[in-house]
Design a protein around this motif. Structure first.
Motif, mmCIF file in Angstrom:
data_model
loop_
_atom_site.group_PDB
_atom_site.id
_atom_site.type_symbol
_atom_site.label_atom_id
_atom_site.label_comp_id
_atom_site.label_asym_id
_atom_site.label_seq_id
_atom_site.Cartn_x
_atom_site.Cartn_y
_atom_site.Cartn_z
ATOM 1 N N ASP A 180 -11.546 -2.482 -3.542
ATOM 2 C CA ASP A 180 -10.693 -1.477 -2.905
ATOM 3 C C ASP A 180 -9.312 -2.076 -2.665
ATOM 4 O O ASP A 180 -9.177 -3.153 -2.084
ATOM 5 C CB ASP A 180 -11.313 -1.022 -1.575
ATOM 6 C CG ASP A 180 -10.510 0.075 -0.910
ATOM 7 O OD1 ASP A 180 -10.050 0.981 -1.631
ATOM 8 O OD2 ASP A 180 -10.352 0.019 0.316
ATOM 9 N N GLN A 181 -8.297 -1.414 -3.177
ATOM 10 C CA GLN A 181 -6.907 -1.800 -2.930
ATOM 11 C C GLN A 181 -6.576 -3.210 -3.435
ATOM 12 O O GLN A 181 -5.819 -3.941 -2.803
ATOM 13 C CB GLN A 181 -6.572 -1.677 -1.428
ATOM 14 C CG GLN A 181 -6.688 -0.270 -0.900
ATOM 15 C CD GLN A 181 -6.270 -0.144 0.565
ATOM 16 O OE1 GLN A 181 -5.989 -1.137 1.219
ATOM 17 N NE2 GLN A 181 -6.233 1.076 1.071
ATOM 18 N N ASP A 182 -7.140 -3.582 -4.554
ATOM 19 C CA ASP A 182 -6.734 -4.822 -5.209
ATOM 20 C C ASP A 182 -6.195 -4.464 -6.590
ATOM 21 O O ASP A 182 -6.360 -3.336 -7.073
ATOM 22 C CB ASP A 182 -7.906 -5.795 -5.318
ATOM 23 C CG ASP A 182 -8.953 -5.312 -6.300
ATOM 24 O OD1 ASP A 182 -9.069 -5.921 -7.373
ATOM 25 O OD2 ASP A 182 -9.641 -4.304 -6.010
ATOM 26 N N LYS A 183 -5.584 -5.418 -7.277
ATOM 27 C CA LYS A 183 -4.901 -5.116 -8.531
ATOM 28 C C LYS A 183 -5.860 -4.638 -9.623
ATOM 29 O O LYS A 183 -5.500 -3.772 -10.445
ATOM 30 C CB LYS A 183 -4.119 -6.334 -9.015
ATOM 31 C CG LYS A 183 -4.939 -7.595 -9.219
ATOM 32 C CD LYS A 183 -4.046 -8.798 -9.497
ATOM 33 C CE LYS A 183 -4.846 -10.092 -9.610
ATOM 34 N NZ LYS A 183 -3.957 -11.273 -9.776
ATOM 35 N N TYR A 184 -7.082 -5.156 -9.653
ATOM 36 C CA TYR A 184 -8.037 -4.713 -10.668
ATOM 37 C C TYR A 184 -8.490 -3.277 -10.412
ATOM 38 O O TYR A 184 -8.599 -2.470 -11.345
ATOM 39 C CB TYR A 184 -9.254 -5.651 -10.691
ATOM 40 C CG TYR A 184 -8.951 -7.026 -11.216
ATOM 41 C CD1 TYR A 184 -8.901 -7.291 -12.582
ATOM 42 C CD2 TYR A 184 -8.725 -8.092 -10.341
ATOM 43 C CE1 TYR A 184 -8.625 -8.566 -13.064
ATOM 44 C CE2 TYR A 184 -8.450 -9.369 -10.808
ATOM 45 C CZ TYR A 184 -8.401 -9.605 -12.172
ATOM 46 O OH TYR A 184 -8.128 -10.859 -12.639
ATOM 47 N N THR A 185 -8.750 -2.959 -9.164
ATOM 48 C CA THR A 185 -9.194 -1.606 -8.839
ATOM 49 C C THR A 185 -8.107 -0.590 -9.155
ATOM 50 O O THR A 185 -8.387 0.489 -9.699
ATOM 51 C CB THR A 185 -9.592 -1.512 -7.358
ATOM 52 O OG1 THR A 185 -10.596 -2.492 -7.076
ATOM 53 C CG2 THR A 185 -10.146 -0.138 -7.028
ATOM 54 N N TYR A 186 -6.864 -0.929 -8.848
ATOM 55 C CA TYR A 186 -5.752 -0.037 -9.196
ATOM 56 C C TYR A 186 -5.637 0.125 -10.710
ATOM 57 O O TYR A 186 -5.434 1.230 -11.222
ATOM 58 C CB TYR A 186 -4.444 -0.581 -8.628
ATOM 59 C CG TYR A 186 -4.296 -0.395 -7.138
ATOM 60 C CD1 TYR A 186 -4.473 0.859 -6.544
ATOM 61 C CD2 TYR A 186 -3.959 -1.460 -6.314
ATOM 62 C CE1 TYR A 186 -4.329 1.040 -5.181
ATOM 63 C CE2 TYR A 186 -3.817 -1.296 -4.937
ATOM 64 C CZ TYR A 186 -3.998 -0.040 -4.375
ATOM 65 O OH TYR A 186 -3.864 0.122 -3.025
ATOM 66 N N ALA A 187 -5.760 -0.979 -11.453
ATOM 67 C CA ALA A 187 -5.557 -0.935 -12.900
ATOM 68 C C ALA A 187 -6.648 -0.152 -13.621
ATOM 69 O O ALA A 187 -6.385 0.503 -14.635
ATOM 70 C CB ALA A 187 -5.485 -2.354 -13.454
ATOM 71 N N PHE A 188 -7.882 -0.200 -13.100
ATOM 72 C CA PHE A 188 -9.004 0.415 -13.804
ATOM 73 C C PHE A 188 -9.650 1.553 -13.015
ATOM 74 O O PHE A 188 -10.800 1.904 -13.244
ATOM 75 C CB PHE A 188 -10.050 -0.664 -14.127
ATOM 76 C CG PHE A 188 -9.505 -1.780 -14.983
ATOM 77 C CD1 PHE A 188 -9.241 -1.585 -16.320
ATOM 78 C CD2 PHE A 188 -9.219 -3.022 -14.415
ATOM 79 C CE1 PHE A 188 -8.722 -2.603 -17.110
ATOM 80 C CE2 PHE A 188 -8.696 -4.045 -15.191
ATOM 81 C CZ PHE A 188 -8.439 -3.844 -16.540
#
Length: 381
Positions: free
Chosen positions: A346-354
């Protein structure tokens, strides 16, 4: 409805989840015992349907409720009745004979009506393990698999000095095979053949060979001069292949270049053993996967197994590294439910990207194009 219990982290991050059972373990002094004259269990034990009978005080008392809970969820998942019996010695009775007798006396697996039971019988004084498999599970657990557990894997974890941790890893190997069988996957003997050739595995002379309990735990050993031996990859796929190579070599090199700096620091402080690497390697070897790249980030997920959580990669200076810490933060393993892992980021760069690849299935966040076949839960028996 999500009725599973959360008990660990993602597939590679199982290294940390297994610390749940970490305890200093000393070899007990065998008590005077006769397997022929003294009852192995009481009627109250049978009434409670205990999964563990420890007459040797072999497992730390604090761990027993956790094992009981874990095996009860295995029973719910697969309808397979797993029991463990620890005896100070076998008396004058051969361990093979006693194992067969206990399977019958304790009615292990009979409650399912299909002889779906497994007994792990351990002789503390003789340091011998016998794995007895019910008739209904012979196709699920063929001799080559059982022999591997006893001759190879068991020796590895008993030598680590942490019996509880080793037994939990054995249960995880058994559970993984159960799960594969539930979704209709036949046992592939090539996985055992490959694992038996891994250089970090100890040899074995059979079921009756000694299984000495060590006094120390192993750690991945940092090898500063070896950092370039396992370098970052020109692609996420090459970095993943390097990861599989890394798992096959003991001691694990926590300074390997294909890992991010944070991942290396994490591994350097983590107690582990060859059994960790075996478990992860066997669960991933030969599986099909897809890789999605978004800028300098990549997500690798599996398309022919619903049991292995995704891996994360990051590109720096034109090369790709595996980000184990992203896996620790973003995935969790579950037991006892329809799905065995879920995405919790939640709210990390991987979650945002995918974000567009994430879906919710029966209360679990998963990858929409991955293998999302649910387990068929047999229910409580």
């Amino acid at each position: 409805m999500n009725r599973s219990i959360l008990f660990g982290l993602g597939s590679c991050a199982v290294l940390l989840s297994s610390m749940w059972f970490l305890h200093n373990q000393q070899k007990p002094s065998p008590a005077t015992f006769s397997a022929e004259s003294e009852p192995i269990f009481t009627q109250s034990t049978l009434a409670l349907k205990s999964h563990i009978i420890d007459k040797a005080d072999f497992i730390p008392v604090v761990d027993i409720p956790r094992f009981e809970q874990y095996m009860s969820w295995i029973l719910r998942e697969s309808g397979i009745d797993v029991r463990m019996v620890f005896l100070p010695n076998m008396g004058n009775k051969p361990i093979e004979t006693l194992a067969v007798d206990l399977m019958s006396q304790m009615q292990i697996g009979k409650q399912t009506g299909q002889q779906r039971g497994i007994l792990l019988l351990y002789d503390v004084q003789g340091q011998r393990l016998k794995v007895e498999v019910g008739y209904g599970l012979e196709a699920v657990f063929p001799d080559v698999f059982v022999n591997y557990l006893v001759e190879k894997h068991t020796k590895t974890f008993f030598a680590s000095g942490d019996v509880s941790l080793g037994l939990r890893l054995m249960l995880r190997l058994l559970q993984h095979r159960m799960r594969e069988a539930v979704i209709g996957n036949d046992f592939d003997p090539r996985t055992i053949s490959i694992a038996s050739e891994l250089p970090h595995l100890s040899g074995g002379a059979g079921v009756k060979s000694e299984l000495e309990v060590g006094t120390t735990r192993n750690k991945p050993v940092a090898q500063p001069n070896n950092a370039d031996a396992l370098p970052p990859g020109p692609s996420p796929t090459i970095a993943y292949q390097t990861y599989l190579t890394w798992l096959s070599t003991w001691p694990l090199n926590s300074n390997a270049g294909f890992l991010t700096t944070e991942s290396r620091q994490y591994l350097a402080s983590l107690p582990t053993s060859p059994a960790y690497a075996e478990y992860i390697f066997l669960s991933e070897y030969g599986k099909q996967f897809k890789v999605i790249e978004r800028g300098d980030l990549a997500l690798l997920y599996f398309t022919d197994t619903p049991f292995v959580s995704p891996h994360f990669f990051i590109q720096t200076d034109g090369v790709w590294q595996m980000d184990l810490m992203a896996e620790v933060r973003n995935t969790r393993e579950h037991s006892g439910g329809e799905y065995t892992w879920a995405y919790h980021g939640d709210q990390d760069k991987y979650t945002y990207a995918f974000q567009d690849l994430l879906i919710t299935v029966e209360g679990y966040r998963r990858i929409k194009d991955g293998d999302n076949r649910p387990l068929v839960i047999r229910g409580d028996h």
